[in-house]
Design a protein around this motif. Structure first.
Motif, mmCIF file in Angstrom:
data_model
loop_
_atom_site.group_PDB
_atom_site.id
_atom_site.type_symbol
_atom_site.label_atom_id
_atom_site.label_comp_id
_atom_site.label_asym_id
_atom_site.label_seq_id
_atom_site.Cartn_x
_atom_site.Cartn_y
_atom_site.Cartn_z
ATOM 1 N N SER A 73 0.824 -1.208 0.000
ATOM 2 C CA SER A 73 0.000 0.000 0.000
ATOM 3 C C SER A 73 0.860 1.261 0.000
ATOM 4 C CB SER A 73 -0.926 0.002 1.211
ATOM 5 O OG SER A 73 -0.169 0.083 2.399
ATOM 6 N N ALA A 74 2.056 1.161 0.623
ATOM 7 C CA ALA A 74 2.957 2.319 0.633
ATOM 8 C C ALA A 74 3.417 2.637 -0.781
ATOM 9 C CB ALA A 74 4.155 2.039 1.539
ATOM 10 N N SER A 75 3.774 1.596 -1.534
ATOM 11 C CA SER A 75 4.221 1.815 -2.914
ATOM 12 C C SER A 75 3.106 2.427 -3.748
ATOM 13 C CB SER A 75 4.655 0.492 -3.545
ATOM 14 O OG SER A 75 5.683 -0.079 -2.786
ATOM 15 N N ILE A 76 1.883 1.966 -3.524
ATOM 16 C CA ILE A 76 0.751 2.518 -4.266
ATOM 17 C C ILE A 76 0.549 3.989 -3.901
ATOM 18 C CG2 ILE A 76 -1.764 2.392 -4.571
ATOM 19 C CD1 ILE A 76 -1.459 -0.667 -4.158
ATOM 20 N N GLY A 77 0.697 4.314 -2.605
ATOM 21 C CA GLY A 77 0.580 5.703 -2.157
ATOM 22 C C GLY A 77 1.610 6.593 -2.824
ATOM 23 N N ILE A 78 2.854 6.098 -2.884
ATOM 24 C CA ILE A 78 3.934 6.863 -3.523
ATOM 25 C C ILE A 78 3.601 7.105 -4.996
ATOM 26 C CG2 ILE A 78 6.321 6.681 -4.321
ATOM 27 C CD1 ILE A 78 6.935 5.292 -1.627
ATOM 28 N N LEU A 79 3.148 6.049 -5.661
ATOM 29 C CA LEU A 79 2.836 6.159 -7.087
ATOM 30 C C LEU A 79 1.673 7.124 -7.327
ATOM 31 C CD1 LEU A 79 3.668 4.994 -9.844
ATOM 32 C CD2 LEU A 79 1.868 3.282 -9.563
ATOM 33 N N MET A 80 0.637 7.004 -6.490
ATOM 34 C CA MET A 80 -0.538 7.880 -6.631
ATOM 35 C C MET A 80 -0.151 9.346 -6.461
ATOM 36 S SD MET A 80 -3.596 6.217 -6.891
ATOM 37 C CE MET A 80 -4.796 7.106 -5.915
ATOM 38 N N ALA A 81 0.653 9.623 -5.417
ATOM 39 C CA ALA A 81 1.059 11.007 -5.152
ATOM 40 C C ALA A 81 1.872 11.558 -6.309
ATOM 41 C CB ALA A 81 1.866 11.076 -3.853
ATOM 42 N N ALA A 82 2.807 10.748 -6.819
ATOM 43 C CA ALA A 82 3.660 11.211 -7.922
ATOM 44 C C ALA A 82 2.820 11.473 -9.175
ATOM 45 C CB ALA A 82 4.752 10.185 -8.210
ATOM 46 N N LEU A 83 1.857 10.584 -9.452
ATOM 47 C CA LEU A 83 1.010 10.772 -10.639
ATOM 48 C C LEU A 83 0.121 12.006 -10.491
ATOM 49 C CD1 LEU A 83 -0.042 7.133 -11.610
ATOM 50 C CD2 LEU A 83 1.502 8.678 -12.822
ATOM 51 N N LEU A 84 -0.395 12.216 -9.273
ATOM 52 C CA LEU A 84 -1.210 13.406 -9.019
ATOM 53 C C LEU A 84 -0.373 14.663 -9.254
ATOM 54 C CD1 LEU A 84 -3.921 14.523 -8.012
ATOM 55 C CD2 LEU A 84 -3.036 14.384 -5.684
ATOM 56 N N GLY A 85 0.850 14.662 -8.723
ATOM 57 C CA GLY A 85 1.755 15.801 -8.917
ATOM 58 C C GLY A 85 2.033 16.041 -10.389
ATOM 59 N N LEU A 86 2.301 14.955 -11.115
ATOM 60 C CA LEU A 86 2.567 15.076 -12.551
ATOM 61 C C LEU A 86 1.349 15.640 -13.275
ATOM 62 C CD1 LEU A 86 4.578 14.474 -14.867
ATOM 63 C CD2 LEU A 86 3.477 12.247 -15.098
ATOM 64 N N GLY A 87 0.161 15.153 -12.891
ATOM 65 C CA GLY A 87 -1.067 15.644 -13.499
ATOM 66 C C GLY A 87 -1.241 17.137 -13.303
ATOM 67 N N ILE A 88 -0.942 17.608 -12.073
ATOM 68 C CA ILE A 88 -1.074 19.040 -11.785
ATOM 69 C C ILE A 88 -0.105 19.847 -12.654
ATOM 70 C CG2 ILE A 88 -0.738 20.830 -10.025
ATOM 71 C CD1 ILE A 88 -1.639 18.762 -7.940
ATOM 72 N N VAL A 89 1.152 19.368 -12.742
ATOM 73 C CA VAL A 89 2.162 20.102 -13.519
ATOM 74 C C VAL A 89 1.786 20.123 -15.007
ATOM 75 C CG1 VAL A 89 4.569 20.096 -14.262
ATOM 76 C CG2 VAL A 89 4.011 19.686 -11.859
ATOM 77 N N VAL A 90 1.245 19.013 -15.506
ATOM 78 C CA VAL A 90 0.817 18.978 -16.912
ATOM 79 C C VAL A 90 -0.317 19.974 -17.141
ATOM 80 C CG1 VAL A 90 -0.335 17.565 -18.667
ATOM 81 C CG2 VAL A 90 1.584 16.629 -17.385
ATOM 82 N N LEU A 91 -1.270 20.022 -16.192
ATOM 83 C CA LEU A 91 -2.402 20.951 -16.332
ATOM 84 C C LEU A 91 -1.954 22.404 -16.264
ATOM 85 C CD1 LEU A 91 -5.481 19.642 -14.304
ATOM 86 C CD2 LEU A 91 -5.329 20.132 -16.748
ATOM 87 N N THR A 92 -1.181 22.751 -15.239
ATOM 88 C CA THR A 92 -0.811 24.160 -15.068
ATOM 89 C C THR A 92 0.245 24.584 -16.084
ATOM 90 O OG1 THR A 92 0.930 23.665 -13.464
ATOM 91 C CG2 THR A 92 -1.250 24.099 -12.580
ATOM 92 N N GLY A 93 1.082 23.646 -16.508
ATOM 93 C CA GLY A 93 2.231 24.055 -17.314
ATOM 94 C C GLY A 93 2.166 23.728 -18.789
ATOM 95 N N HIS A 94 1.331 22.759 -19.175
ATOM 96 C CA HIS A 94 1.512 22.246 -20.537
ATOM 97 C C HIS A 94 0.268 22.127 -21.393
ATOM 98 C CE1 HIS A 94 5.734 21.384 -19.715
ATOM 99 N NE2 HIS A 94 5.311 21.083 -18.504
ATOM 100 N N VAL A 95 -0.909 21.906 -20.786
ATOM 101 C CA VAL A 95 -2.116 21.738 -21.613
ATOM 102 C C VAL A 95 -2.403 23.044 -22.353
ATOM 103 C CG1 VAL A 95 -4.602 21.339 -21.549
ATOM 104 C CG2 VAL A 95 -3.089 19.954 -20.149
ATOM 105 N N GLN A 96 -2.711 22.938 -23.647
ATOM 106 C CA GLN A 96 -2.811 24.142 -24.478
ATOM 107 C C GLN A 96 -4.234 24.692 -24.600
ATOM 108 O OE1 GLN A 96 -0.297 26.045 -26.050
ATOM 109 N NE2 GLN A 96 0.882 24.927 -24.538
#
Lengths: 56, 227
Positions: free
Chosen positions: A13-36
């Motif tokens: 469950s810890a590994s899943i938590g790490i993965l979820m957090a990283a993907l959420l962070g990536l999603g935010i950066v893609v939205l704020t920084g890259h979606v056109q």
């Protein structure tokens, strides 16, 4: 012997938590920084330039 | 685990993003607005009609600057979630996270996300000539991921093979080369472009160092309360 690595001790469950957090962070950066999408691009325009993201 | 990462990451990201926004509005925004006068043709760079070098006075624009503050905090929250997730991963493999080395984590993040891409795709002031957006974004992501992996190997690699991979991961994107425009026809003075890029890197270093420091502080203090 009683040695075992921390990685083995970590529950799945810890590994899943790490993965979820990283993907959420990536999603935010893609939205704020890259979606056109126009509205998003206009609102985030200055921040995109100020963070070195390719903007338009 | 997820809740712990979210708590540390969102707080660290919001604070660092707010500081980044204040520095942005103080040091970057005036250069950006000045460049936009050239982009729109209100000022002209070349010839007899060349505008004065002095920077016009710019006031605050509540909506535009407010959006910049919000998006800066959001962006750094996104970075922070990735950074803290990686801290959690490293800790699971025996690394110790602290305030002090958190700052190094932040500087490593700065190298991965800002410095490495900027080495071949410098921060663009509005109005500069640039290649199409999609190839630039693809190159940006590839470079940031490669440089991030290099930072990880630099910190945790234990062999010459790992350190060799660091060199390859850092150099390859620049050996391949970033997408470049067909011609340099941007209307903005190079002086403004250079100042803008330097300011972006300077503000980014401060914001990332703070982001890493806060992430290390919050993550390690949550460790103590959790145990």
């Amino acid at each position: 012997m009683t040695t075992r690595t921390l990685a083995e001790a970590r529950p799945a469950s810890a590994s899943i938590g790490i993965l979820m957090a990283a993907l959420l962070g990536l999603g935010i950066v893609v939205l704020t920084g890259h979606v056109q999408a126009d509205a998003l691009h206009s609102a985030a325009h200055d921040v995109r330039h100020a963070n070195g993201f390719p903007c338009h | 685990m997820l809740v712990r990462i979210l708590t540390s990451g969102l707080i660290a990201g919001a604070v660092a993003g707010l500081c980044a926004a204040v520095l942005h509005l103080t040091f970057i925004q005036p250069v950006l607005l000045h460049a936009e006068l050239y982009e729109s043709g209100e000022l002209v760079h070349f010839g007899a009609a060349s505008g004065p070098a002095a920077r016009p006075g710019f006031g605050l624009d509540p909506v535009r600057d407010g959006l910049s503050v919000i998006f800066s905090m959001l962006t750094y929250a996104g970075f922070a979630l990735i950074l803290v997730a990686l801290m959690a991963l490293a800790e699971g493999h025996g690394a110790v996270i602290s305030v002090r080395n958190g700052m190094l984590w932040g500087v490593a993040g700065f190298v991965a996300v800002l410095l490495a891409p900027a080495f071949s795709l410098p921060p663009e002031v509005p109005g500069v000539a640039a290649a199409d957006i999609l190839p630039r974004q693809a190159w940006w992501f590839a470079t940031a991921i490669a440089a991030g992996a290099a930072m990880w190997l630099l910190a945790f690699g234990r062999s010459w093979r790992a350190w060799g991979a660091v060199v390859v991961l850092l150099l390859a994107p620049h050996a391949i080369g970033a997408p470049e425009p067909d011609s340099f026809a941007g209307p903005v003075p190079t002086e403004l472009g250079a100042l803008f890029a330097a300011r972006v890197l300077g503000v980014g270093l401060v914001a990332w160092a703070l982001l890493g420091l806060l992430s290390g502080l919050l993550w390690s203090s949550e460790d103590e309360t959790a145990s």
